[in-house]
Write a protein that holds these residues in place. Structure first.
Motif, PDB file in Angstrom:
ATOM      1  N   ALA A  17       0.726   1.985   5.555  1.00 47.30           N
ATOM      2  CA  ALA A  17       1.623   2.897   4.847  1.00 47.30           C
ATOM      3  C   ALA A  17       1.669   4.207   5.609  1.00 47.30           C
ATOM      4  O   ALA A  17       0.665   4.632   6.192  1.00 47.30           O
ATOM      5  CB  ALA A  17       1.136   3.129   3.421  1.00 47.30           C
ATOM      6  N   SER A  18       2.844   4.849   5.607  1.00 47.02           N
ATOM      7  CA  SER A  18       3.031   6.055   6.410  1.00 47.02           C
ATOM      8  C   SER A  18       3.688   7.173   5.622  1.00 47.02           C
ATOM      9  O   SER A  18       4.437   6.932   4.663  1.00 47.02           O
ATOM     10  CB  SER A  18       3.893   5.753   7.646  1.00 47.02           C
ATOM     11  N   VAL A  42       3.666  11.523  12.191  1.00 43.71           N
ATOM     12  CA  VAL A  42       3.548  10.346  11.327  1.00 43.71           C
ATOM     13  C   VAL A  42       2.073  10.074  11.036  1.00 43.71           C
ATOM     14  O   VAL A  42       1.284   9.790  11.951  1.00 43.71           O
ATOM     15  CB  VAL A  42       4.196   9.110  11.982  1.00 43.71           C
ATOM     16  N   PHE A  43       1.714  10.190   9.757  1.00 47.27           N
ATOM     17  CA  PHE A  43       0.372   9.832   9.287  1.00 47.27           C
ATOM     18  C   PHE A  43       0.446   8.388   8.803  1.00 47.27           C
ATOM     19  O   PHE A  43       1.197   8.073   7.867  1.00 47.27           O
ATOM     20  CB  PHE A  43      -0.061  10.734   8.134  1.00 47.27           C
ATOM     21  N   THR A  44      -0.324   7.497   9.426  1.00 45.67           N
ATOM     22  CA  THR A  44      -0.295   6.077   9.054  1.00 45.67           C
ATOM     23  C   THR A  44      -1.701   5.613   8.691  1.00 45.67           C
ATOM     24  O   THR A  44      -2.652   5.827   9.457  1.00 45.67           O
ATOM     25  CB  THR A  44       0.251   5.209  10.197  1.00 45.67           C
ATOM     26  N   LEU A  45      -1.814   4.999   7.533  1.00 44.72           N
ATOM     27  CA  LEU A  45      -3.074   4.420   7.073  1.00 44.72           C
ATOM     28  C   LEU A  45      -2.985   2.907   7.201  1.00 44.72           C
ATOM     29  O   LEU A  45      -1.997   2.296   6.778  1.00 44.72           O
ATOM     30  CB  LEU A  45      -3.339   4.808   5.621  1.00 44.72           C
ATOM     31  N   TYR A  46      -4.011   2.309   7.788  1.00 47.19           N
ATOM     32  CA  TYR A  46      -4.081   0.857   7.975  1.00 47.19           C
ATOM     33  C   TYR A  46      -5.257   0.295   7.176  1.00 47.19           C
ATOM     34  O   TYR A  46      -6.378   0.843   7.236  1.00 47.19           O
ATOM     35  CB  TYR A  46      -4.288   0.510   9.447  1.00 47.19           C
ATOM     36  N   ALA A  47      -5.025  -0.788   6.457  1.00 45.25           N
ATOM     37  CA  ALA A  47      -6.097  -1.523   5.784  1.00 45.25           C
ATOM     38  C   ALA A  47      -6.512  -2.682   6.680  1.00 45.25           C
ATOM     39  O   ALA A  47      -5.668  -3.466   7.124  1.00 45.25           O
ATOM     40  CB  ALA A  47      -5.613  -2.033   4.432  1.00 45.25           C
ATOM     41  N   LEU A  48      -7.822  -2.786   6.928  1.00 47.14           N
ATOM     42  CA  LEU A  48      -8.342  -3.805   7.841  1.00 47.14           C
ATOM     43  C   LEU A  48      -9.356  -4.713   7.147  1.00 47.14           C
ATOM     44  O   LEU A  48     -10.091  -4.268   6.260  1.00 47.14           O
ATOM     45  CB  LEU A  48      -9.019  -3.146   9.042  1.00 47.14           C
ATOM     46  N   PRO A  49      -9.464  -5.983   7.582  1.00 39.77           N
ATOM     47  CA  PRO A  49     -10.430  -6.907   7.003  1.00 39.77           C
ATOM     48  C   PRO A  49     -11.778  -6.881   7.735  1.00 39.77           C
ATOM     49  O   PRO A  49     -12.550  -7.839   7.641  1.00 39.77           O
ATOM     50  CB  PRO A  49      -9.738  -8.265   7.169  1.00 39.77           C
ATOM     51  N   VAL A  50     -12.040  -5.812   8.478  1.00 39.45           N
ATOM     52  CA  VAL A  50     -13.306  -5.662   9.204  1.00 39.45           C
ATOM     53  C   VAL A  50     -13.932  -4.324   8.813  1.00 39.45           C
ATOM     54  O   VAL A  50     -13.231  -3.333   8.627  1.00 39.45           O
ATOM     55  CB  VAL A  50     -13.108  -5.733  10.737  1.00 39.45           C
ATOM     56  N   PRO A  51     -15.272  -4.250   8.681  1.00 44.44           N
ATOM     57  CA  PRO A  51     -15.911  -3.001   8.265  1.00 44.44           C
ATOM     58  C   PRO A  51     -16.030  -1.970   9.382  1.00 44.44           C
ATOM     59  O   PRO A  51     -16.167  -0.773   9.115  1.00 44.44           O
ATOM     60  CB  PRO A  51     -17.296  -3.453   7.793  1.00 44.44           C
ATOM     61  N   GLN A  85      -4.359  16.947   2.511  1.00 45.01           N
ATOM     62  CA  GLN A  85      -4.856  15.973   1.549  1.00 45.01           C
ATOM     63  C   GLN A  85      -4.024  14.704   1.656  1.00 45.01           C
ATOM     64  O   GLN A  85      -2.798  14.755   1.818  1.00 45.01           O
ATOM     65  CB  GLN A  85      -4.766  16.544   0.126  1.00 45.01           C
ATOM     66  N   LEU A  86      -4.687  13.556   1.584  1.00 43.19           N
ATOM     67  CA  LEU A  86      -4.019  12.261   1.595  1.00 43.19           C
ATOM     68  C   LEU A  86      -4.685  11.360   0.564  1.00 43.19           C
ATOM     69  O   LEU A  86      -5.914  11.416   0.390  1.00 43.19           O
ATOM     70  CB  LEU A  86      -4.096  11.607   2.975  1.00 43.19           C
ATOM     71  N   ALA A  87      -3.888  10.550  -0.114  1.00 40.98           N
ATOM     72  CA  ALA A  87      -4.417   9.592  -1.086  1.00 40.98           C
ATOM     73  C   ALA A  87      -3.612   8.308  -0.999  1.00 40.98           C
ATOM     74  O   ALA A  87      -2.440   8.328  -0.616  1.00 40.98           O
ATOM     75  CB  ALA A  87      -4.364  10.177  -2.492  1.00 40.98           C
ATOM     76  N   TRP A  88      -4.229   7.191  -1.386  1.00 41.59           N
ATOM     77  CA  TRP A  88      -3.551   5.907  -1.260  1.00 41.59           C
ATOM     78  C   TRP A  88      -3.905   4.968  -2.422  1.00 41.59           C
ATOM     79  O   TRP A  88      -4.966   5.080  -3.041  1.00 41.59           O
ATOM     80  CB  TRP A  88      -3.861   5.247   0.082  1.00 41.59           C
ATOM     81  N   THR A  89      -2.970   4.057  -2.683  1.00 46.89           N
ATOM     82  CA  THR A  89      -3.117   3.088  -3.764  1.00 46.89           C
ATOM     83  C   THR A  89      -2.605   1.727  -3.289  1.00 46.89           C
ATOM     84  O   THR A  89      -2.114   1.584  -2.172  1.00 46.89           O
ATOM     85  CB  THR A  89      -2.307   3.524  -5.000  1.00 46.89           C
ATOM     86  N   ASP A  90      -2.721   0.731  -4.178  1.00 46.79           N
ATOM     87  CA  ASP A  90      -2.228  -0.623  -3.918  1.00 46.79           C
ATOM     88  C   ASP A  90      -2.850  -1.222  -2.659  1.00 46.79           C
ATOM     89  O   ASP A  90      -2.159  -1.792  -1.799  1.00 46.79           O
ATOM     90  CB  ASP A  90      -0.694  -0.624  -3.797  1.00 46.79           C
ATOM     91  N   MET A 146       0.858  -1.190   0.000  1.00 42.18           N
ATOM     92  CA  MET A 146       0.000   0.000   0.000  1.00 42.18           C
ATOM     93  C   MET A 146       0.892   1.238   0.000  1.00 42.18           C
ATOM     94  O   MET A 146       1.932   1.256   0.665  1.00 42.18           O
ATOM     95  CB  MET A 146      -0.922  -0.028   1.221  1.00 42.18           C
ATOM     96  N   GLN A 147       0.473   2.254  -0.736  1.00 46.05           N
ATOM     97  CA  GLN A 147       1.235   3.495  -0.845  1.00 46.05           C
ATOM     98  C   GLN A 147       0.369   4.672  -0.365  1.00 46.05           C
ATOM     99  O   GLN A 147      -0.793   4.767  -0.745  1.00 46.05           O
ATOM    100  CB  GLN A 147       1.663   3.735  -2.295  1.00 46.05           C
ATOM    101  N   LEU A 148       0.971   5.540   0.447  1.00 45.97           N
ATOM    102  CA  LEU A 148       0.287   6.731   0.938  1.00 45.97           C
ATOM    103  C   LEU A 148       1.057   7.956   0.452  1.00 45.97           C
ATOM    104  O   LEU A 148       2.284   8.003   0.542  1.00 45.97           O
ATOM    105  CB  LEU A 148       0.236   6.716   2.467  1.00 45.97           C
ATOM    106  N   ARG A 149       0.338   8.957  -0.046  1.00 46.96           N
ATOM    107  CA  ARG A 149       0.989  10.166  -0.522  1.00 46.96           C
ATOM    108  C   ARG A 149       0.104  11.377  -0.197  1.00 46.96           C
ATOM    109  O   ARG A 149      -1.065  11.224   0.155  1.00 46.96           O
ATOM    110  CB  ARG A 149       1.247  10.098  -2.026  1.00 46.96           C
ATOM    111  N   SER A 150       0.683  12.558  -0.338  1.00 48.57           N
ATOM    112  CA  SER A 150      -0.051  13.797  -0.103  1.00 48.57           C
ATOM    113  C   SER A 150       0.369  14.850  -1.114  1.00 48.57           C
ATOM    114  O   SER A 150       1.563  14.960  -1.440  1.00 48.57           O
ATOM    115  CB  SER A 150       0.200  14.321   1.318  1.00 48.57           C
ATOM    116  N   ALA A 151      -0.585  15.607  -1.609  1.00 51.72           N
ATOM    117  CA  ALA A 151      -0.284  16.734  -2.480  1.00 51.72           C
ATOM    118  C   ALA A 151       0.161  17.944  -1.667  1.00 51.72           C
ATOM    119  O   ALA A 151       0.603  18.942  -2.246  1.00 51.72           O
ATOM    120  CB  ALA A 151      -1.521  17.094  -3.315  1.00 51.72           C
ATOM    121  N   ASP A 152       0.075  17.867  -0.344  1.00 51.17           N
ATOM    122  CA  ASP A 152       0.320  19.030   0.505  1.00 51.17           C
ATOM    123  C   ASP A 152       1.670  19.026   1.205  1.00 51.17           C
ATOM    124  O   ASP A 152       2.136  20.065   1.677  1.00 51.17           O
ATOM    125  CB  ASP A 152      -0.785  19.149   1.559  1.00 51.17           C
TER     126      ASP A 152
END
Length: 208
Positions: free
Chosen positions: A195-196, A161-170, A38-43, A1-7
């Motif tokens: 991703a951070s 540190v901005f960290t995004l986590y992908a989880l298998p729960v809603p 702003q934050l955006a993520w892929t993969d 997973m990739q995290l990025r920001s335009a800011d």
């Protein structure tokens, strides 16, 4: 997973408009625009059912003796502790970006409302809740994003540190006015990927 920001770029200074505090031109600090970046993520991995976003500063002084005291600096070798600036849970699996200022515009005395947030997500309490607890004019529950406001006399540059986590729960198993520490504990068994991005910030005019 990739995290990025335009800011802001990874490991680079955060522009003051995304902070809660900015230099006041007289060696101290005042409130800033406090926009969430702003934050955006892929993969995103297969099986993702929701995302959690956490912003934490791990460079906060463990003692306040020298904090914001003119003519002194907080020592660089003082032990440091975590300070959560944002916890956002239950972001839908279809989401791929958060817009600048979508969750925060300006600093709100006594805190912004919560936990309900955009996209059906929930925001936890940030640690300004404890910071202002003894100030009658500012005390309250600070939900959502409130950006950097490090001591204006700290001898080190803080890292956010901005960290995004992908989880298998809603839906994450936290309720009510939950905290950053509770979110970290709740996601521990569920993380599919993370991703951070790290932003730096200081209000110390010697370091600017």
């Amino acid at each position: 997973m990739q995290l990025r920001s335009a800011d802001f770029a990874d490991q680079q200074p955060l522009p003051p408009r995304f902070a809660a505090g900015k230099p006041d031109g007289q060696g101290k600090a005042t409130f800033s625009d406090n926009l969430n970046p702003q934050l955006a993520w892929t993969d995103v991995p297969d099986g993702t059912q929701s995302f959690v976003l956490v912003c934490c500063d791990g460079d906060v002084p463990s003692r306040g003796d020298d904090v914001n005291q003119p003519g002194r600096e907080v020592p660089a070798d003082l032990p440091r502790v975590d300070f959560f600036h944002w916890t956002l849970v239950d972001l839908p699996a279809s989401l791929r970006a958060i817009a600048q200022g979508e969750f925060s515009r300006g600093f709100t005395a006594k805190g912004k409302p919560g936990p309900a947030a955009a996209h059906g997500a929930r925001q936890g309490l940030n640690d300004f809740t404890g910071w202002f607890a003894s100030d009658p004019a500012m005390a309250g529950q600070y939900f959502g994003y409130d950006g950097p406001f490090p001591p204006f006399n700290d001898s080190i540059v803080h890292r956010y540190v901005f960290t995004l986590y992908a989880l298998p729960v809603p839906k994450l198993a936290v309720d009510g006015a939950f905290t950053g520490a509770q979110v970290r504990a709740a996601i521990a068994p569920h993380v599919l990927a993370e991703a951070s991005l790290t932003a730096t910030y200081t209000l110390n005019t010697r370091l600017l």
